[in-house]
Design an enzyme around this catalytic site. Structure first.
Site, PDB file in Angstrom:
ATOM      1  N   HIS A 243       0.595  -1.293  -0.067  1.00 33.44           N
ATOM      2  CA  HIS A 243       0.214  -0.177   0.268  1.00 33.44           C
ATOM      3  C   HIS A 243       0.703   0.638  -0.334  1.00 33.44           C
ATOM      4  O   HIS A 243       0.465   2.320   0.722  1.00 33.44           O
ATOM      5  CB  HIS A 243      -1.060  -0.170   1.390  1.00 33.44           C
TER       6      HIS A 243
ATOM      7  N   HIS B 155      -1.213   4.671  10.116  1.00 40.05           N
ATOM      8  CA  HIS B 155      -0.365   4.742  10.690  1.00 40.05           C
ATOM      9  C   HIS B 155      -0.763   6.304  10.977  1.00 40.05           C
ATOM     10  O   HIS B 155       0.392   6.983  10.700  1.00 40.05           O
ATOM     11  CB  HIS B 155      -0.136   5.358   8.983  1.00 40.05           C
TER      12      HIS B 155
ATOM     13  N   HIS C 131      10.463  -3.830   4.456  1.00 38.05           N
ATOM     14  CA  HIS C 131      10.408  -2.359   4.015  1.00 38.05           C
ATOM     15  C   HIS C 131      10.605  -2.027   5.503  1.00 38.05           C
ATOM     16  O   HIS C 131      10.716  -2.474   6.995  1.00 38.05           O
ATOM     17  CB  HIS C 131       9.441  -1.797   3.747  1.00 38.05           C
TER      18      HIS C 131
ATOM     19  N   GLU D 288       3.526  -5.715   8.831  1.00 35.25           N
ATOM     20  CA  GLU D 288       2.578  -5.232   8.174  1.00 35.25           C
ATOM     21  C   GLU D 288       2.345  -6.917   7.410  1.00 35.25           C
ATOM     22  O   GLU D 288       0.657  -6.996   7.636  1.00 35.25           O
ATOM     23  CB  GLU D 288       2.962  -4.210   7.151  1.00 35.25           C
TER      24      GLU D 288
HETATM   25  C1  DHB Z   1       6.042   3.224   2.408  1.00 33.12           C
HETATM   26  C2  DHB Z   1       5.927   2.467   2.397  1.00 33.12           C
HETATM   27  C3  DHB Z   1       4.549   1.999   3.173  1.00 33.12           C
HETATM   28  O1  DHB Z   1       4.404   0.633   3.721  1.00 33.12           O
HETATM   29  C4  DHB Z   1       4.394   3.339   3.776  1.00 33.12           C
HETATM   30  O2  DHB Z   1       2.706   3.495   4.795  1.00 33.12           O
HETATM   31  C5  DHB Z   1       4.397   4.298   3.566  1.00 33.12           C
HETATM   32  C6  DHB Z   1       5.010   4.653   2.564  1.00 33.12           C
HETATM   33  C7  DHB Z   1       7.367   3.417   1.356  1.00 33.12           C
HETATM   34  O3  DHB Z   1       8.033   2.673   1.218  1.00 33.12           O
HETATM   35  O4  DHB Z   1       7.146   4.523   0.834  1.00 33.12           O
HETATM   36 FE    FE Z   2       2.668   0.601   5.965  1.00 31.08          FE
END
Ligand code: DHB
Ligand code: FE
Length: 286
Positions: free
Chosen positions: A12, A59, A193, A240
């Protein structure tokens, strides 16, 4: 009885919203991610869901550090989006399904999941972007939604095991719903990530591919990762993955993988999507 047609999981990342707004689906940077969705659309056209139960993580748009439920569920007639500061356009409201929401709340609380009940709830990019990917075009969304928000902002986070069991409880509750509706379950976020700190930009392809395999046939394997282990393997925001496990838990039949796509990176994230089909017959989902 509700029919759980299957689960769709998707990343997302806010940059996806920017790409949709600017029509960059064919752009070489974004295309390897967007190319994962026509098979999802084809599956949805056959599955014909009426409702999407969406496991996602807020978030900071609706819940902030002052009050942060571990698990929250919407029970509103509609859900609005708002500006989160990512520069992506806000979306039109999504229709809710308060009757189904209250049924789920009754069953989940009886099943000892003490959900925070939200008769008003703003939904952030983690819900709106996967919805825009699944049902593109910007028109009225063809499905009603029941959002289920999971804390991945403030530790202690719910464990993967608890998240999976929440999904199983949702699956049982849907089985017990006496309306004849078709339900797709969504899990949004991931995969690996980390957005900040010393490991900002961290991605772990080997771990992600293992997760995408295990989530089909051996989700219990993933539930054995502790949160510190998951952060080490998948990055601070790789947590996540809890939403994918919740969605997988809600599948009550035999599960087959219809489709998957994996691409590195979109922004700072290993971006992926999957479709898992649920056989209608109910198996033990205890
Ligand atoms: C990014 C990834 C995410 O899951 C999010 O909520 C906000 C930003 C990103 O990789 O930029
Ligand atoms: Fe996210």
């Amino acid at each position: 009885m509700a029919t759980i047609t299957g689960a769709v999981t998707s990343s997302h990342v806010p940059a996806i919203g920017g790409a949709i707004a600017k029509g960059l689906q064919q752009d070489p940077y974004f295309n390897p991610f967007f190319a994962g969705f026509p098979p999802v659309h084809a599956w949805l056209a056959k599955a014909k869901p009426d409702v999407a139960v969406v496991f996602y993580n807020d978030h900071g748009l609706n819940f902030f550090l002052d009050k942060l439920p571990t698990f929250a569920i919407g029970a509103a007639p509609e859900y609005r989006n708002a500006d989160e500061g990512w520069g992506i356009p806000t979306m039109r409201p999504f229709r809710g399904d308060p009757e189904l929401s209250w049924h789920l709340i009754d069953r989940l609380v009886a099943d000892e999941f003490d959900m925070t009940m939200c008769q008003e709830m703003l939904v952030d990019h983690a819900l709106t972007l996967p919805m825009a990917l699944l049902w593109p075009g910007g028109g009225e969304c063809p499905v009603r939604i029941v959002p289920i928000a999971m804390n991945h902002v403030q530790h202690p986070l719910p464990s993967l095991s608890r998240s999976y069991r929440l999904g199983q409880a949702v699956g049982r509750a849907l089985d017990a719903w006496d309306e004849d509706v078709r339900v797709v379950v969504l899990g949004t976020g991931g995969l690996s990530h980390q957005l900040d700190g010393q490991r900002a930009g961290f991605i772990n392809k080997a771990f992600d591919l293992m997760c995408m395999e295990a989530i089909v046939d051996d989700p219990e394997r993933l539930t054995r990762y502790s949160m510190p282990d998951l952060v080490r393997e998948a990055g601070a925001q790789g947590t996540e993955l809890m939403t994918w496990l919740a969605a997988r838990g809600a599948l009550t039949g035999r599960v087959s993988k219809v489709h998957s796509n994996y691409h590195i990176p979109i922004s700072n994230t290993a971006a992926a999507s999957m479709v898992l089909e649920n056989e209608v017959s109910v198996e033990a989902n205890a």
